[in-house]
Motif scaffolding. Sequence first.
Motif, PDB file in Angstrom:
ATOM      1  N   GLU A 146       0.866  -1.188   0.000  1.00  0.00           N
ATOM      2  CA  GLU A 146       0.000   0.000   0.000  1.00  0.00           C
ATOM      3  C   GLU A 146       0.899   1.233   0.000  1.00  0.00           C
ATOM      4  O   GLU A 146       2.018   1.189   0.522  1.00  0.00           O
ATOM      5  CB  GLU A 146      -0.895   0.035   1.247  1.00  0.00           C
ATOM      6  N   LEU A 147       0.392   2.309  -0.563  1.00  0.00           N
ATOM      7  CA  LEU A 147       1.133   3.576  -0.554  1.00  0.00           C
ATOM      8  C   LEU A 147       0.296   4.646   0.128  1.00  0.00           C
ATOM      9  O   LEU A 147      -0.920   4.720  -0.089  1.00  0.00           O
ATOM     10  CB  LEU A 147       1.416   4.063  -1.975  1.00  0.00           C
ATOM     11  N   HIS A 148       0.971   5.478   0.900  1.00  0.00           N
ATOM     12  CA  HIS A 148       0.332   6.679   1.447  1.00  0.00           C
ATOM     13  C   HIS A 148       1.128   7.897   1.018  1.00  0.00           C
ATOM     14  O   HIS A 148       2.369   7.879   1.047  1.00  0.00           O
ATOM     15  CB  HIS A 148       0.257   6.623   2.971  1.00  0.00           C
ATOM     16  N   LEU A 149       0.418   8.922   0.621  1.00  0.00           N
ATOM     17  CA  LEU A 149       1.048  10.204   0.325  1.00  0.00           C
ATOM     18  C   LEU A 149       0.833  11.107   1.530  1.00  0.00           C
ATOM     19  O   LEU A 149      -0.307  11.347   1.943  1.00  0.00           O
ATOM     20  CB  LEU A 149       0.401  10.833  -0.915  1.00  0.00           C
ATOM     21  N   VAL A 150       1.949  11.576   2.080  1.00  0.00           N
ATOM     22  CA  VAL A 150       1.891  12.561   3.156  1.00  0.00           C
ATOM     23  C   VAL A 150       2.097  13.906   2.475  1.00  0.00           C
ATOM     24  O   VAL A 150       3.198  14.223   2.031  1.00  0.00           O
ATOM     25  CB  VAL A 150       2.978  12.284   4.210  1.00  0.00           C
ATOM     26  N   ALA A 151       1.016  14.654   2.335  1.00  0.00           N
ATOM     27  CA  ALA A 151       1.053  15.889   1.548  1.00  0.00           C
ATOM     28  C   ALA A 151       1.153  17.087   2.474  1.00  0.00           C
ATOM     29  O   ALA A 151       0.276  17.319   3.306  1.00  0.00           O
ATOM     30  CB  ALA A 151      -0.212  15.985   0.694  1.00  0.00           C
ATOM     31  N   GLY A 152       2.270  17.831   2.328  1.00  0.00           N
ATOM     32  CA  GLY A 152       2.402  19.072   3.061  1.00  0.00           C
ATOM     33  C   GLY A 152       2.136  20.241   2.132  1.00  0.00           C
ATOM     34  O   GLY A 152       1.362  21.141   2.443  1.00  0.00           O
ATOM     35  N   ALA A 153       2.783  20.202   0.964  1.00  0.00           N
ATOM     36  CA  ALA A 153       2.629  21.268  -0.034  1.00  0.00           C
ATOM     37  C   ALA A 153       2.504  20.616  -1.415  1.00  0.00           C
ATOM     38  O   ALA A 153       3.490  20.462  -2.133  1.00  0.00           O
ATOM     39  CB  ALA A 153       3.823  22.221   0.027  1.00  0.00           C
ATOM     40  N   VAL A 154       1.301  20.215  -1.731  1.00  0.00           N
ATOM     41  CA  VAL A 154       0.993  19.651  -3.050  1.00  0.00           C
ATOM     42  C   VAL A 154      -0.157  20.469  -3.618  1.00  0.00           C
ATOM     43  O   VAL A 154      -1.222  20.559  -2.994  1.00  0.00           O
ATOM     44  CB  VAL A 154       0.593  18.159  -2.959  1.00  0.00           C
ATOM     45  N   GLN A 155       0.079  21.058  -4.785  1.00  0.00           N
ATOM     46  CA  GLN A 155      -0.945  21.944  -5.360  1.00  0.00           C
ATOM     47  C   GLN A 155      -2.247  21.177  -5.582  1.00  0.00           C
ATOM     48  O   GLN A 155      -2.242  20.056  -6.102  1.00  0.00           O
ATOM     49  CB  GLN A 155      -0.453  22.511  -6.697  1.00  0.00           C
ATOM     50  N   GLY A 156      -3.343  21.787  -5.167  1.00  0.00           N
ATOM     51  CA  GLY A 156      -4.648  21.169  -5.388  1.00  0.00           C
ATOM     52  C   GLY A 156      -5.007  20.112  -4.379  1.00  0.00           C
ATOM     53  O   GLY A 156      -6.019  19.415  -4.537  1.00  0.00           O
ATOM     54  N   LEU A 157      -4.196  19.956  -3.335  1.00  0.00           N
ATOM     55  CA  LEU A 157      -4.444  18.915  -2.337  1.00  0.00           C
ATOM     56  C   LEU A 157      -4.329  19.522  -0.936  1.00  0.00           C
ATOM     57  O   LEU A 157      -3.285  20.083  -0.604  1.00  0.00           O
ATOM     58  CB  LEU A 157      -3.395  17.816  -2.521  1.00  0.00           C
ATOM     59  N   ALA A 158      -5.368  19.400  -0.157  1.00  0.00           N
ATOM     60  CA  ALA A 158      -5.289  19.898   1.216  1.00  0.00           C
ATOM     61  C   ALA A 158      -4.245  19.085   1.980  1.00  0.00           C
ATOM     62  O   ALA A 158      -4.142  17.872   1.779  1.00  0.00           O
ATOM     63  CB  ALA A 158      -6.655  19.759   1.886  1.00  0.00           C
ATOM     64  N   PRO A 159      -3.461  19.738   2.841  1.00  0.00           N
ATOM     65  CA  PRO A 159      -2.473  18.970   3.608  1.00  0.00           C
ATOM     66  C   PRO A 159      -3.143  17.813   4.343  1.00  0.00           C
ATOM     67  O   PRO A 159      -4.242  17.959   4.881  1.00  0.00           O
ATOM     68  CB  PRO A 159      -1.919  20.007   4.601  1.00  0.00           C
ATOM     69  N   GLY A 160      -2.470  16.670   4.342  1.00  0.00           N
ATOM     70  CA  GLY A 160      -3.039  15.513   5.024  1.00  0.00           C
ATOM     71  C   GLY A 160      -2.360  14.231   4.591  1.00  0.00           C
ATOM     72  O   GLY A 160      -1.334  14.247   3.903  1.00  0.00           O
ATOM     73  N   VAL A 161      -2.936  13.133   5.017  1.00  0.00           N
ATOM     74  CA  VAL A 161      -2.455  11.802   4.637  1.00  0.00           C
ATOM     75  C   VAL A 161      -3.482  11.179   3.705  1.00  0.00           C
ATOM     76  O   VAL A 161      -4.683  11.177   4.004  1.00  0.00           O
ATOM     77  CB  VAL A 161      -2.263  10.907   5.885  1.00  0.00           C
ATOM     78  N   TYR A 162      -2.996  10.656   2.582  1.00  0.00           N
ATOM     79  CA  TYR A 162      -3.880  10.090   1.558  1.00  0.00           C
ATOM     80  C   TYR A 162      -3.412   8.682   1.201  1.00  0.00           C
ATOM     81  O   TYR A 162      -2.209   8.442   1.051  1.00  0.00           O
ATOM     82  CB  TYR A 162      -3.848  10.938   0.287  1.00  0.00           C
TER      83      TYR A 162
END
Length: 237
Positions: free
Chosen positions: A106-122
């Motif tokens: 499984e993969l999780h994206l930990v997004a801090g600064a990704v355009q178009g994506l609210a910060p969070g874990v996906y």
Amino acid sequence: MVALPLVALLMALQPWPAAGADADADADADADADADAASPVALPPAQTSGRMPLEAALQQRRSVRAFADAPLTLAQAGQLLWAAQGQTAADGRRTAPSAGALRPLELHLVAGAVQGLAPGVYRYRPTRHALARVAAGDPRAALAAVAHGGQQWLQQAPALVVVSGVVARSAGRYGERAERFVVLEAGAATQNLLLQAVALGLGATFVGAFDEAALARLLVLPSGERPLALVPVGRPR
Ligand SMILES: Cc1cc2nc3c(=O)[nH]c(=O)nc-3n(C[C@H](O)[C@H](O)[C@H](O)COP(=O)(O)O)c2cc1C
């Protein structure tokens, strides 16, 4: 049996509110009950050609630990996830090999600064090439804190990808070998991601030194899902 007060304590220690954390407990989560049905994010279609030859990406790959203060685009984030675990055949097979095609990763994206994506874990959904939000808020500082050796540089990366494995998916067929197979698969997926980063003009590092249990809690991983690799990625400084 888990005592309820302990569960309550763990929830209280979460640095941000978990959204539907239990919805993914099903081992073959790819069948696709989104963790947070309110916020599935479709990723731009992955590209299957690029400007950099594979040989150049191999030649140029280096661990990158200093990142510019620049966000990733959603297309870049999606391309990195696709490189690691994208679905490339109608029967479900992916960019990385999988013993018995059992697909324990499984993969999780930990997004801090990704355009178009609210910060969070996906959580990445290979079948849909989409993201399902697992937790809201920017967890990068907390994430850096669970890495061993004071790796504060991790929080500079605009995003991180966590590769995790569910040994139970492979154990039915492979028994004692399953654990080794899942770790090998994580290595293959991670190398795909690292090379894709280079080809996109980005930098990344294969990070293995972290407190597994703490990282699993931080990402709200279902029980039985073990974080194996952490890959910060961004534009090299
Ligand atoms: C399994 C594994 C775990 C690693 N863990 C870390 C880590 O926790 N922190 C880090 O900064 N680099 C980590 N590295 C990266 C290595 O330090 C790096 O690959 C090595 O120094 C060679 O440099 P290069 O990647 O630039 O070729 C890890 C690499 C591997 C393969």
